[in-house]
Design a protein around this motif. Structure first.
Motif, short mmCIF file in Angstrom:
data_model
loop_
_atom_site.label_atom_id
_atom_site.label_comp_id
_atom_site.label_asym_id
_atom_site.label_seq_id
_atom_site.Cartn_x
_atom_site.Cartn_y
_atom_site.Cartn_z
N MET A 1 1.45 -31.11 -39.42
CA MET A 1 2.16 -31.84 -38.36
C MET A 1 2.85 -30.84 -37.45
SD MET A 1 3.71 -35.13 -40.41
CE MET A 1 3.87 -36.13 -38.91
N ARG A 2 3.23 -31.32 -36.28
CA ARG A 2 3.88 -30.42 -35.33
C ARG A 2 5.25 -30.96 -34.93
NH1 ARG A 2 -0.39 -31.87 -30.59
NH2 ARG A 2 0.36 -33.98 -30.15
N VAL A 3 6.08 -30.05 -34.46
CA VAL A 3 7.42 -30.40 -34.05
C VAL A 3 7.38 -31.11 -32.71
CG1 VAL A 3 9.69 -29.51 -33.43
CG2 VAL A 3 8.39 -28.43 -35.30
N LYS A 4 7.97 -32.30 -32.68
CA LYS A 4 8.14 -33.03 -31.42
C LYS A 4 9.51 -32.73 -30.82
CE LYS A 4 8.15 -37.71 -29.46
NZ LYS A 4 8.02 -39.17 -29.77
N GLU A 5 10.55 -32.77 -31.67
CA GLU A 5 11.91 -32.48 -31.23
C GLU A 5 12.64 -31.77 -32.36
OE1 GLU A 5 13.75 -36.19 -30.33
OE2 GLU A 5 12.77 -36.41 -28.38
N ASN A 6 13.59 -30.92 -32.00
CA ASN A 6 14.45 -30.29 -32.99
C ASN A 6 15.81 -30.07 -32.32
OD1 ASN A 6 14.99 -29.30 -35.54
ND2 ASN A 6 14.26 -27.23 -35.11
N ILE A 7 16.76 -30.98 -32.59
CA ILE A 7 18.00 -31.05 -31.83
C ILE A 7 19.20 -30.96 -32.77
CG2 ILE A 7 19.37 -32.47 -30.25
CD1 ILE A 7 16.72 -33.90 -29.52
N ARG A 8 20.17 -30.12 -32.43
CA ARG A 8 21.40 -30.02 -33.21
C ARG A 8 22.19 -31.33 -33.07
NH1 ARG A 8 25.09 -25.37 -34.63
NH2 ARG A 8 27.12 -26.32 -35.04
N ILE A 9 22.69 -31.85 -34.20
CA ILE A 9 23.37 -33.15 -34.16
C ILE A 9 24.80 -33.09 -34.69
CG2 ILE A 9 21.28 -34.54 -34.16
CD1 ILE A 9 21.75 -35.01 -37.17
N VAL A 10 25.34 -31.89 -34.93
CA VAL A 10 26.75 -31.78 -35.29
C VAL A 10 27.50 -31.08 -34.17
CG1 VAL A 10 26.52 -31.89 -37.79
CG2 VAL A 10 26.26 -29.70 -36.62
N ASP A 11 28.80 -31.28 -34.15
CA ASP A 11 29.66 -30.68 -33.13
C ASP A 11 29.47 -29.16 -33.12
OD1 ASP A 11 32.18 -29.50 -31.99
OD2 ASP A 11 32.70 -31.62 -31.78
N PRO A 12 29.33 -28.53 -31.95
CA PRO A 12 29.19 -27.08 -31.89
C PRO A 12 30.33 -26.33 -32.57
CG PRO A 12 28.66 -28.05 -29.77
CD PRO A 12 29.22 -29.15 -30.62
N ALA A 13 31.50 -26.96 -32.66
CA ALA A 13 32.63 -26.31 -33.31
C ALA A 13 32.54 -26.35 -34.84
CB ALA A 13 33.94 -26.97 -32.86
N CYS A 14 31.59 -27.13 -35.35
CA CYS A 14 31.40 -27.23 -36.80
C CYS A 14 30.75 -25.95 -37.33
CB CYS A 14 30.54 -28.44 -37.13
SG CYS A 14 30.17 -28.63 -38.89
N GLY A 15 31.20 -25.49 -38.47
CA GLY A 15 30.62 -24.28 -39.05
C GLY A 15 29.22 -24.47 -39.58
#
Length: 231
Positions: A1-15
């Protein structure tokens, strides 16, 4: 399978880094059907390292064009998956595991209990329930996160009230503007004194959390036949 989307879903300030990874068949076909709560084995094509791993499907069974996953950067494979770009390819085996088959529990109340990225298979379940809402009684989600910065799916969980689904969020570490439960999800279950007389509970998360919640559910009237795991 191939990647359709890969998106960060936590607050950028989160470690922590948590990605929403969406995979689709390379040939444009439908994905293999599955039961909500099942998982797949993911491997990097042509490489022995990082070693393959198992990840729960977070999308509902009614979605036939892709699988969705929540990947926390916590090891060699997850680090590789978090860095993937659209078009990159992966090998998948499955779906596998027993999942959460609710067919035998129509008319029951449903409690979905998980922490962190452990809510991924539960998200598959509540997505399925939305398509069959009249089949079940009360539906409630108990989700736990380390802090507010670690919360996942905040908007989606809020919107579930439109489908008659209750949501309780517990933070292990609260803050001055937080008026919800603080501690662990089993404490929220105890505080709400949920009724296990005509209900099932679906648990997903680390073994310590599952054991603690199972003990609490026993005290609330759930027997083992109504405490479901997806593996």
């Amino acid at each position: 399978m191939r990647v359709k989307e890969n998106i960060r879903i936590v607050d950028p300030a989160c470690g922590d880094t948590v990605m929403q990874l969406v995979l689709e068949p390379v040939d444009g076909s439908q994905v293999k059907p599955f039961t909500a709560g099942q998982f797949v084995r993911i491997a990097v094509p042509g490489l022995k390292e990082p070693a393959p791993g198992y990840f729960a499907i977070a999308s509902g069974p009614e979605v036939t064009s892709s699988y969705e996953f929540y990947i926390k950067n916590a090891g060699p494979l997850s680090a590789h998956l978090c860095a993937l770009q659209p078009g990159d390819e992966l090998d998948l085996e499955g779906p596998m595991g027993k999942g959460f088959n609710l067919e035998a529990y129509k008319g029951s109340d449903i409690y979905l209990i998980g922490v962190g990225t452990g809510i991924a298979p539960l998200r598959s379940v509540w997505s399925h329930i939305i398509h069959h809402r009249s089949d079940f009684g009360k539906v409630a989600i108990y989700a736990g996160f380390l802090t507010s910065l670690h919360q996942l799916l905040t908007d989606e969980l809020t919107d579930l009230s439109h489908h008659g689904i209750e949501v309780s969020i517990t933070l292990e570490t609260g803050h001055e503007n937080w008026d919800g439960p603080i501690g662990y999800v089993q404490h929220a279950l105890e505080q709400d004194d949920i009724d296990g007389s005509n209900a099932i509970a679906c648990l997903a998360g680390m073994s310590a959390m599952v054991d603690a919640c199972t003990e609490t559910l026993h005290h609330l009237g759930f027997d083992d036949s109504r405490i479901l795991l997806n593996y």
